[in-house]
Write a protein that holds these residues in place. Structure first.
Motif, PDB file in Angstrom:
ATOM      1  N   LEU A   1      49.438  37.635  25.960  1.00 30.48           N
ATOM      2  CA  LEU A   1      48.992  38.665  25.409  1.00 30.48           C
ATOM      3  C   LEU A   1      48.132  38.132  24.370  1.00 30.48           C
ATOM      4  O   LEU A   1      47.070  38.616  23.971  1.00 30.48           O
ATOM      5  N   LEU A   2      48.210  36.933  23.725  1.00 29.54           N
ATOM      6  CA  LEU A   2      47.415  36.456  22.512  1.00 29.54           C
ATOM      7  C   LEU A   2      46.202  35.630  23.422  1.00 29.54           C
ATOM      8  O   LEU A   2      45.400  35.123  22.693  1.00 29.54           O
ATOM      9  N   GLY A   3      46.287  35.291  24.721  1.00 33.69           N
ATOM     10  CA  GLY A   3      45.251  34.536  25.457  1.00 33.69           C
ATOM     11  C   GLY A   3      45.466  33.282  25.009  1.00 33.69           C
ATOM     12  O   GLY A   3      44.646  32.339  25.131  1.00 33.69           O
TER      13      GLY A   3
ATOM     14  N   ALA B   1      44.226  39.470  29.139  1.00 41.46           N
ATOM     15  CA  ALA B   1      45.372  38.884  28.613  1.00 41.46           C
ATOM     16  C   ALA B   1      46.541  40.042  28.612  1.00 41.46           C
ATOM     17  O   ALA B   1      47.667  39.730  28.974  1.00 41.46           O
ATOM     18  N   THR B   2      46.200  41.285  28.358  1.00 38.99           N
ATOM     19  CA  THR B   2      47.189  42.307  28.393  1.00 38.99           C
ATOM     20  C   THR B   2      47.956  42.142  29.632  1.00 38.99           C
ATOM     21  O   THR B   2      49.036  42.693  30.055  1.00 38.99           O
ATOM     22  N   ALA B   3      46.984  42.546  30.880  1.00 39.39           N
ATOM     23  CA  ALA B   3      47.471  42.342  32.278  1.00 39.39           C
ATOM     24  C   ALA B   3      48.205  41.266  32.455  1.00 39.39           C
ATOM     25  O   ALA B   3      49.149  41.459  33.242  1.00 39.39           O
TER      26      ALA B   3
ATOM     27  N   PRO C   1      36.678  42.354  24.238  1.00 39.04           N
ATOM     28  CA  PRO C   1      37.571  43.569  24.774  1.00 39.04           C
ATOM     29  C   PRO C   1      37.815  43.401  26.339  1.00 39.04           C
ATOM     30  O   PRO C   1      39.108  43.412  26.863  1.00 39.04           O
ATOM     31  N   ALA C   2      36.965  42.596  27.092  1.00 44.53           N
ATOM     32  CA  ALA C   2      37.267  42.190  28.471  1.00 44.53           C
ATOM     33  C   ALA C   2      38.502  41.134  28.610  1.00 44.53           C
ATOM     34  O   ALA C   2      39.225  41.034  29.473  1.00 44.53           O
TER      35      ALA C   2
END
Length: 886
Positions: free
Chosen positions: A489-491, A576-578, A570-571
């Motif tokens: 999630l944090l990348g 990261a969320t996915a 945002p992209a």
């Protein structure tokens, strides 16, 4: 004089003028307040960068060592050389770690436009010096006092001569030379050591007490002998009646040249407090993530038909918060967190009606249809970005009003940054390592020291503590350690087994690349040599500094504390969320399509149930206990609730037989049949209300029951009773007496009492409150720098004024005829002109244009200021001037 001397910058504006576009972009990105609005030229940019509000904002974003460097420059001579600054930071004995980290700190101050000048003439901007230099009202964090010159400014010349003579120096003809001689004595280490060797022991104890600050002390009108010895030699100087101060030069000698007692060139490491298996951490976090989803669903289900009322001042009342906490079986602070999280995710809002209440939004129904992992990812993403701070609920605001959940006053703009930073520090630890909380807080205080004056009351400290507890509640961490799905999630990529940081993690052993093992490479053009590249010492090939000078170019620097990752676009955040959802999905339990019915009128759900099954079972039975396995209990009231919702006894028998892995117990079947047999035998309608029944004996029984007295029933016919109460009250009263009446419509049909899900109109999630001006994007930076450069060209281009030189910023003034003739001539010769222009709003500006044609009262020209072809009305041009040939 060296050939470089004339080109040395004489002001901050000149230093900025020598920077390239990449360096200006770095300045505007790190100090976005400078770009709002876009400055007209570099002189205005420099002026804005020196304002008190802007300098304070920049100082607040410095780490501890960069701030210590600025504080040392504030007590150093102005200007100061890099060598003298290094002496103040490392002391007479030197400090390799400080020397290695200092180039990075100076480069940061230069990039932030807090320091300008080459290595021989480092200047702290005037406002920063005023803020950081010691005064009696605002002591310096260094603990140093005023210089000898400052402390003796009001002293009589005779007294100054007495001090000089007593200190063993020859008398002088004036006070200025006397003060200079005394200052030279205190700065000479050998002479000072000889002078202090004769000091009485009590006098040395006094100096030891004052040396690290505060430097002020109190004396009586008749000081003791050891104090008199110090006063006679200027080692203590009077500043006011009864007050003395230790001069800065004396303190520096006693400190061994150090401006700070404990320089902190390296950030404190985040220490692990415990180690767990990564699999255990991920499983624990996944279990808590499932609990988080269940809690949010339970909260909004409790408010499904309209939640608590909105207070007049906004927010949730204390009573409603307590009631919700009881319903969720958690504490009130935790309840406030879940309520605020649902609000931040756009799942909860006020309905905006006259009798305003809180309810679920249409987005909640869409959220329910998504897979569990995606639902969790949406909650976690909203939590990371939101500025609302549920930890403040129950506290008091500046006007001593109670802060309520969902109410105003909960936004704290620093919250997202602190959350990201805390989680990034956790990501820098080895997988499965839970951090020591105090080490995390110490690291945050090092990174933002001016925002943490009091560690116990500091907002950032409280935000960090709340982040750690909320991350555990949400399933971001498990047993205190960061989970794999949270790293995604944090990348961030997982840290290696040795704890080496990857993308998005924070190294604990270096400050911007400067480590104890070796010096950091100074940014090109910073004019700051690497630690080992001091005069007289060869620089390593890998860290060879570029020649300093005004023509040097600075690379792009994103001013962040060491180890801070660049924020995700945002992209990138969407990706990261996915990725986090994909990692979490296999760890969440699969929803079940069955329960285990038991003979004691209970049903056990051994895991999460599929939504249709859970919805029907939630109507047919009451939840008795929650946990890994949920226990439901069947009661006459719950069965009647299912019948009221339109189910028949046959439907309920078929439903239980289909979804039970055990045979339907006989007591449960009897319960359903018994309630169904009585259900609807009595009918209640509006008279105000009435009861009708084909069995007049049953109506006689009701009339004879003492409990019916409050209903004030009377017989209208053998099969009809009437009551003054409304139908809902009559239904509730008869059910309390043990009957099972059914409501009917005006046509005599049974009314189906299905639950009505109240929803708000479409609502957007709350927007985070920015922490200062928003960071400019690349497009805005490019356009702003181009405009600043062009405006600076217009402001500084040599002109043929033909008369008295114009003051800075003054527009050229020529007559309309002269303006037209000059522009027409420039069209023929192809020369550029300097013009003054006033737009339709009355705003005046200077521009450099290359005229192309003149017709119809307009001039079409290439505008160097805007870097494009534009057309200007001639009547709006105040005047023109030719540019000088050079």
């Amino acid at each position: 004089m060296s050939p470089e001397a004339p080109s040395a910058p004489r002001s901050l504006a000149e230093a900025l003028r020598a920077r390239d576009d990449a360096s200006l972009a770095a300045l505007l990105r790190s100090r976005p307040d400078l770009i709002t609005p876009v400055p007209t030229d570099l002189t205005q940019l420099a002026t804005r960068a020196g304002t008190r509000a802007s300098v304070l904002r920049a100082l607040e974003r410095l780490d501890r060592f960069a701030l210590q460097t600025a504080e040392a420059l504030a007590v150093a001579p102005d200007p100061a050389s890099y060598r003298s600054l290094l002496g103040l930071m490392a002391g007479d004995g030197g400090d390799e770690t400080v020397a290695a980290a200092l180039p990075r700190a100076v480069a940061t101050l230069r990039e932030q436009a807090l320091v300008w000048g080459d290595d021989e003439r480092l200047r702290l901007v005037r406002t920063a010096r005023e803020l950081l230099a010691p005064t009696p009202q605002h002591p310096s964090p260094t603990g140093l006092g005023p210089t000898v010159r400052e402390a003796t400014s009001g002293m009589s010349p005779g007294r100054i001569q007495d001090i000089v003579t007593t200190a063993g120096l020859p008398s002088t003809h004036d006070s200025v030379s006397a003060v200079t001689a005394l200052t030279s004595l205190f700065a000479d280490r050998r002479k000072m050591a000889k002078l202090l060797a004769g000091a009485p022991e009590p006098a040395r104890e006094v100096l030891d007490r004052l040396v690290w600050g505060p430097p002020y002390g109190q004396v009586t009108a008749e000081p003791a002998a050891h104090l008199r010895w110090l006063l006679d030699r200027g080692l203590l100087l009077p500043t006011a009646p009864g007050t003395v101060v230790l001069p800065r030069e004396v303190a520096l000698h006693l400190r061994g040249g150090r401006a700070h007692r404990a320089p902190e060139p390296l950030p404190p490491a985040v220490e692990p407090a415990a180690h767990h298996s990564p699999q255990v951490v991920d499983a624990t976090a996944a279990g808590q993530a499932y609990t988080a989803l269940a809690t949010v669903e339970e909260l909004l289900k409790d408010w499904d038909e309209g939640g608590p009322a909105v207070l007049r001042a906004g927010g949730l009342s204390v009573r409603d918060l307590k009631r919700t906490a009881v319903a969720l079986d958690v504490s009130e602070p935790v309840t406030a967190f879940w309520i605020e999280l649902a609000y931040a995710a756009g799942l909860l809002a006020s309905d905006g009606e006259a009798d305003e209440r809180y309810a679920a939004t249409p987005a909640y129904d869409e959220w329910l249809e998504r897979p569990a992992a995606e639902r969790w990812a949406r909650l976690a993403e909203a939590w990371l970005a939101v500025t609302r701070t549920p930890g403040l609920v129950g506290g008091r605001d500046a006007k001593d009003r109670t802060l309520s959940a969902l109410g105003p006053g909960l936004d704290r703009s620093a919250a997202p940054e602190v959350r990201h930073r805390v989680l990034t520090l956790l990501a820098g630890l080895p997988q499965g390592a839970a951090p020591d909380t105090e080490s995390v807080l110490a690291r945050l205080r090092w990174e933002r020291p001016l925002r943490a004056p009091q560690p116990d009351d500091d907002l950032r400290t409280r935000l960090a503590r709340w982040t750690l507890s909320e991350a555990e509640l949400l399933g971001v961490t498990g047993r205190g350690a960061l989970s794999a799905h949270a790293r995604a999630l944090l990348g961030a990529t997982p840290a290696a087994a040795t704890g080496g940081p990857k993308r998005g993690t924070a190294p604990d052993t270096a400050t911007g690349g400067a480590s104890a093992a070796g010096p950091a490479t100074a940014p090109a053009g910073s004019g700051t040599p690497a630690a080992s590249a001091r005069p007289g010492a060869p620089a390593p090939a890998a860290a060879a500094p570029e020649p300093s000078g005004p023509g040097d170019k600075l690379p792009v620097h994103h001013h962040r504390p060491p180890g801070h990752p660049a924020p995700l676009s945002p992209a990138e955040q969407s990706a990261a969320t996915a990725a986090a959802a994909r990692l979490l999905a296999p760890l969440l339990p699969e929803p079940l399509d069955h329960v285990l019915l038991q003979a004691d009128l209970t049903a056990v759900a051994p895991g999460p149930l599929r939504r249709p099954l859970a919805d029907v079972l939630g109507v047919l039975a009451d939840v008795e206990s929650k946990g890994g396995a949920t226990v439901y209990r069947f009661t006459p009231a719950s069965v009647r609730r299912a019948l009221d919702a339109g189910r028949t006894a046959a439907d309920l028998h078929a439903f239980l037989a289909e979804h039970s892995r055990t045979p339907v117990p006989q007591p449960l079947a009897y319960l359903i049949d018994d309630v169904a047999r009585k259900h609807g035998h009595l009918r209640v309608g509006a008279a105000s209300s009435y009861v009708r029944c084909d069995d007049d004996a049953l109506l006689n029984e009701i009339l004879a029951d003492r409990r019916a007295a409050a209903l004030r029933l009377r017989r209208l016919a053998p099969t009809v009773l009437a009551a003054p109460a409304d139908p809902a009250t009559l239904l509730e009263g008869l059910r309390a007496m043990g009957y099972a009446p059914a409501a009917e419509s005006a046509e005599g049909d049974v009314l189906i009492a299905r639950a009505h899900a109240h929803r708000t109109p479409p609502r957007a999630a709350p927007e985070p409150v920015p922490d200062g001006p928003p960071a400019p994007d690349a497009t805005l930076l490019t356009a702003a720098i181009r405009a600043i450069r062009a405006g600076d060209l217009a402001a500084t281009a040599p002109r043929k004024t033909g008369g008295t030189p114009l003051a800075s910023g003054e527009l050229p003034r020529t007559s309309a005829a002269e303006t037209l003739a000059t522009v027409q001539a420039a069209v023929l010769t192809g020369e550029s002109l300097w013009i003054g222009y006033v737009n339709a709003d009355g705003a005046a500006s200077q521009r450099v244009i290359g005229p192309v044609r003149v017709e119809g009262g307009f001039v079409t020209a290439y505008d160097h200021t805007a870097d494009e072809v534009r057309t200007y009305p001639l009547h709006r041009i105040t005047g023109v001037a030719e540019l000088a040939d050079d």
